[in-house]
Design a protein around this motif. Structure first.
Motif, PDB file in Angstrom:
ATOM      1  N   MET A   1      65.114  82.763 122.925  1.00  0.00           N
ATOM      2  CA  MET A   1      65.521  84.142 123.062  1.00  0.00           C
ATOM      3  C   MET A   1      65.187  84.965 121.845  1.00  0.00           C
ATOM      4  O   MET A   1      64.900  86.126 121.982  1.00  0.00           O
ATOM      5  CB  MET A   1      67.007  84.123 123.361  1.00  0.00           C
ATOM      6  N   PRO A   2      65.224  84.411 120.648  1.00  0.00           N
ATOM      7  CA  PRO A   2      65.029  85.252 119.462  1.00  0.00           C
ATOM      8  C   PRO A   2      63.683  85.977 119.485  1.00  0.00           C
ATOM      9  O   PRO A   2      62.640  85.373 119.721  1.00  0.00           O
ATOM     10  CB  PRO A   2      65.075  84.257 118.302  1.00  0.00           C
ATOM     11  N   VAL A   3      63.739  87.281 119.241  1.00  0.00           N
ATOM     12  CA  VAL A   3      62.531  88.118 119.218  1.00  0.00           C
ATOM     13  C   VAL A   3      62.570  88.945 117.942  1.00  0.00           C
ATOM     14  O   VAL A   3      63.586  89.553 117.613  1.00  0.00           O
ATOM     15  CB  VAL A   3      62.474  89.057 120.444  1.00  0.00           C
ATOM     16  N   LEU A   4      61.442  88.965 117.233  1.00  0.00           N
ATOM     17  CA  LEU A   4      61.320  89.694 115.970  1.00  0.00           C
ATOM     18  C   LEU A   4      60.051  90.518 116.000  1.00  0.00           C
ATOM     19  O   LEU A   4      59.019  90.055 116.483  1.00  0.00           O
ATOM     20  CB  LEU A   4      61.266  88.687 114.812  1.00  0.00           C
ATOM     21  N   ASN A   5      60.132  91.745 115.494  1.00  0.00           N
ATOM     22  CA  ASN A   5      58.950  92.599 115.412  1.00  0.00           C
ATOM     23  C   ASN A   5      58.871  93.218 114.022  1.00  0.00           C
ATOM     24  O   ASN A   5      59.818  93.870 113.581  1.00  0.00           O
ATOM     25  CB  ASN A   5      58.999  93.691 116.469  1.00  0.00           C
ATOM     26  N   PHE A   6      57.745  92.992 113.356  1.00  0.00           N
ATOM     27  CA  PHE A   6      57.458  93.640 112.088  1.00  0.00           C
ATOM     28  C   PHE A   6      56.613  94.866 112.376  1.00  0.00           C
ATOM     29  O   PHE A   6      55.611  94.777 113.086  1.00  0.00           O
ATOM     30  CB  PHE A   6      56.660  92.708 111.158  1.00  0.00           C
ATOM     31  N   ALA A  25      57.985  83.418 109.561  1.00  0.00           N
ATOM     32  CA  ALA A  25      59.144  84.059 110.183  1.00  0.00           C
ATOM     33  C   ALA A  25      59.586  83.280 111.427  1.00  0.00           C
ATOM     34  O   ALA A  25      60.787  83.128 111.670  1.00  0.00           O
ATOM     35  CB  ALA A  25      58.814  85.507 110.547  1.00  0.00           C
ATOM     36  N   SER A  26      58.634  82.761 112.188  1.00  0.00           N
ATOM     37  CA  SER A  26      58.972  81.944 113.361  1.00  0.00           C
ATOM     38  C   SER A  26      59.759  80.711 112.941  1.00  0.00           C
ATOM     39  O   SER A  26      60.782  80.374 113.547  1.00  0.00           O
ATOM     40  CB  SER A  26      57.696  81.505 114.092  1.00  0.00           C
ATOM     41  N   ALA A  27      59.272  80.038 111.903  1.00  0.00           N
ATOM     42  CA  ALA A  27      59.952  78.827 111.415  1.00  0.00           C
ATOM     43  C   ALA A  27      61.349  79.157 110.903  1.00  0.00           C
ATOM     44  O   ALA A  27      62.308  78.417 111.165  1.00  0.00           O
ATOM     45  CB  ALA A  27      59.115  78.172 110.317  1.00  0.00           C
ATOM     46  N   LEU A  28      61.491  80.267 110.183  1.00  0.00           N
ATOM     47  CA  LEU A  28      62.805  80.664 109.662  1.00  0.00           C
ATOM     48  C   LEU A  28      63.771  80.971 110.797  1.00  0.00           C
ATOM     49  O   LEU A  28      64.926  80.534 110.777  1.00  0.00           O
ATOM     50  CB  LEU A  28      62.660  81.882 108.740  1.00  0.00           C
ATOM     51  N   PHE A  29      63.310  81.702 111.790  1.00  0.00           N
ATOM     52  CA  PHE A  29      64.150  82.043 112.939  1.00  0.00           C
ATOM     53  C   PHE A  29      64.673  80.765 113.603  1.00  0.00           C
ATOM     54  O   PHE A  29      65.874  80.628 113.874  1.00  0.00           O
ATOM     55  CB  PHE A  29      63.329  82.840 113.955  1.00  0.00           C
ATOM     56  N   ALA A  30      63.765  79.817 113.874  1.00  0.00           N
ATOM     57  CA  ALA A  30      64.154  78.576 114.536  1.00  0.00           C
ATOM     58  C   ALA A  30      65.132  77.775 113.673  1.00  0.00           C
ATOM     59  O   ALA A  30      66.105  77.228 114.183  1.00  0.00           O
ATOM     60  CB  ALA A  30      62.911  77.745 114.852  1.00  0.00           C
ATOM     61  N   VAL A  32      67.248  78.865 111.162  1.00  0.00           N
ATOM     62  CA  VAL A  32      68.560  79.501 111.006  1.00  0.00           C
ATOM     63  C   VAL A  32      69.372  79.441 112.294  1.00  0.00           C
ATOM     64  O   VAL A  32      70.570  79.185 112.266  1.00  0.00           O
ATOM     65  CB  VAL A  32      68.414  80.960 110.514  1.00  0.00           C
ATOM     66  N   LEU A  33      68.718  79.662 113.428  1.00  0.00           N
ATOM     67  CA  LEU A  33      69.449  79.679 114.695  1.00  0.00           C
ATOM     68  C   LEU A  33      69.541  78.302 115.341  1.00  0.00           C
ATOM     69  O   LEU A  33      70.139  78.159 116.402  1.00  0.00           O
ATOM     70  CB  LEU A  33      68.798  80.675 115.659  1.00  0.00           C
ATOM     71  N   ALA A  34      68.941  77.293 114.698  1.00  0.00           N
ATOM     72  CA  ALA A  34      68.950  75.925 115.230  1.00  0.00           C
ATOM     73  C   ALA A  34      68.508  75.916 116.692  1.00  0.00           C
ATOM     74  O   ALA A  34      69.167  75.342 117.565  1.00  0.00           O
ATOM     75  CB  ALA A  34      70.326  75.286 115.059  1.00  0.00           C
ATOM     76  N   CYS A  35      67.379  76.574 116.943  1.00  0.00           N
ATOM     77  CA  CYS A  35      66.856  76.622 118.301  1.00  0.00           C
ATOM     78  C   CYS A  35      65.415  76.092 118.309  1.00  0.00           C
ATOM     79  O   CYS A  35      64.740  76.124 117.276  1.00  0.00           O
ATOM     80  CB  CYS A  35      66.912  78.040 118.862  1.00  0.00           C
ATOM     81  N   PRO A  36      64.958  75.631 119.450  1.00  0.00           N
ATOM     82  CA  PRO A  36      63.574  75.167 119.531  1.00  0.00           C
ATOM     83  C   PRO A  36      62.607  76.317 119.213  1.00  0.00           C
ATOM     84  O   PRO A  36      62.808  77.446 119.676  1.00  0.00           O
ATOM     85  CB  PRO A  36      63.424  74.718 120.981  1.00  0.00           C
ATOM     86  N   ASP A  81      74.613  83.645 109.746  1.00  0.00           N
ATOM     87  CA  ASP A  81      73.264  83.507 110.308  1.00  0.00           C
ATOM     88  C   ASP A  81      72.524  84.834 110.282  1.00  0.00           C
ATOM     89  O   ASP A  81      71.339  84.892 109.918  1.00  0.00           O
ATOM     90  CB  ASP A  81      73.323  83.000 111.753  1.00  0.00           C
ATOM     91  N   ARG A  82      73.203  85.894 110.665  1.00  0.00           N
ATOM     92  CA  ARG A  82      72.546  87.214 110.691  1.00  0.00           C
ATOM     93  C   ARG A  82      72.126  87.627 109.284  1.00  0.00           C
ATOM     94  O   ARG A  82      71.023  88.134 109.075  1.00  0.00           O
ATOM     95  CB  ARG A  82      73.467  88.245 111.343  1.00  0.00           C
ATOM     96  N   GLN A  83      72.984  87.381 108.291  1.00  0.00           N
ATOM     97  CA  GLN A  83      72.651  87.726 106.910  1.00  0.00           C
ATOM     98  C   GLN A  83      71.484  86.890 106.391  1.00  0.00           C
ATOM     99  O   GLN A  83      70.610  87.394 105.702  1.00  0.00           O
ATOM    100  CB  GLN A  83      73.869  87.554 105.999  1.00  0.00           C
ATOM    101  N   ARG A  84      71.477  85.591 106.733  1.00  0.00           N
ATOM    102  CA  ARG A  84      70.352  84.733 106.324  1.00  0.00           C
ATOM    103  C   ARG A  84      69.040  85.246 106.900  1.00  0.00           C
ATOM    104  O   ARG A  84      68.007  85.205 106.223  1.00  0.00           O
ATOM    105  CB  ARG A  84      70.573  83.288 106.783  1.00  0.00           C
ATOM    106  N   LEU A  85      69.069  85.719 108.138  1.00  0.00           N
ATOM    107  CA  LEU A  85      67.846  86.243 108.750  1.00  0.00           C
ATOM    108  C   LEU A  85      67.414  87.550 108.092  1.00  0.00           C
ATOM    109  O   LEU A  85      66.234  87.728 107.768  1.00  0.00           O
ATOM    110  CB  LEU A  85      68.040  86.429 110.263  1.00  0.00           C
TER     111      LEU A  85
END
Length: 145
Positions: A1-6, A25-30, A32-36, A81-85
């Protein structure tokens, strides 16, 4: 579900640096959120300098590098988690693109699981099914011991 746009101004960053930004950024998102990682979506949208105004100055007239990012996460994620992101994505922009930290902006768009779909199925339904599957797996492991 996580979506990021620069959001970046076209021509201000080398393609290889943007690619590195997207991958890290993809690796960080996965992480921090412990998601695939296959659930993560990260984009770089480049805007023509004639279509970007930063601090009252057009990018086409030399406005400073000022990347902006926004990301979508399902409601219920912890403040930690939000702050880490927020911090992590800012660090990546500074380290990879060389943007001055004070110029980087970013924000979170929280979405209720009942307002997001994955393959046409509400995330709230998928999340409940995933929680139940984990519970059953844990119960099975306990019984096997």
């Amino acid at each position: 579900m996580p979506v990021l746009n620069f959001h970046l101004v076209e021509g201000q960053h080398e393609a290889a640096r943007i690619e590195t930004l997207l991958l890290k950024a993809s690796a960080l998102f996965a992480e921090v959120l412990a998601c695939p990682i296959d659930r993560v979506r990260v984009f770089a949208t480049e805007h023509a300098p004639q279509r970007a105004c930063i601090g009252g100055k057009m990018a086409s007239q030399g406005a400073p590098v000022a990347p902006y990012f926004s990301f979508i996460v399902l409601e219920g994620r912890s403040q930690e988690d939000r702050q880490r992101l927020l911090s992590g994505f800012t660090d990546l922009v500074v380290d990879i693109l060389g943007a001055p930290r004070a110029n980087v902006r970013g924000g979170i768009v929280p979405v209720a699981p009942s307002d997001w779909s994955i393959g046409g199925t509400l995330a709230s339904e998928l999340r409940q099914a995933e929680i139940e599957a984990r519970r059953l797996a844990a119960t099975t492991k306990t019984l096997e011991k």
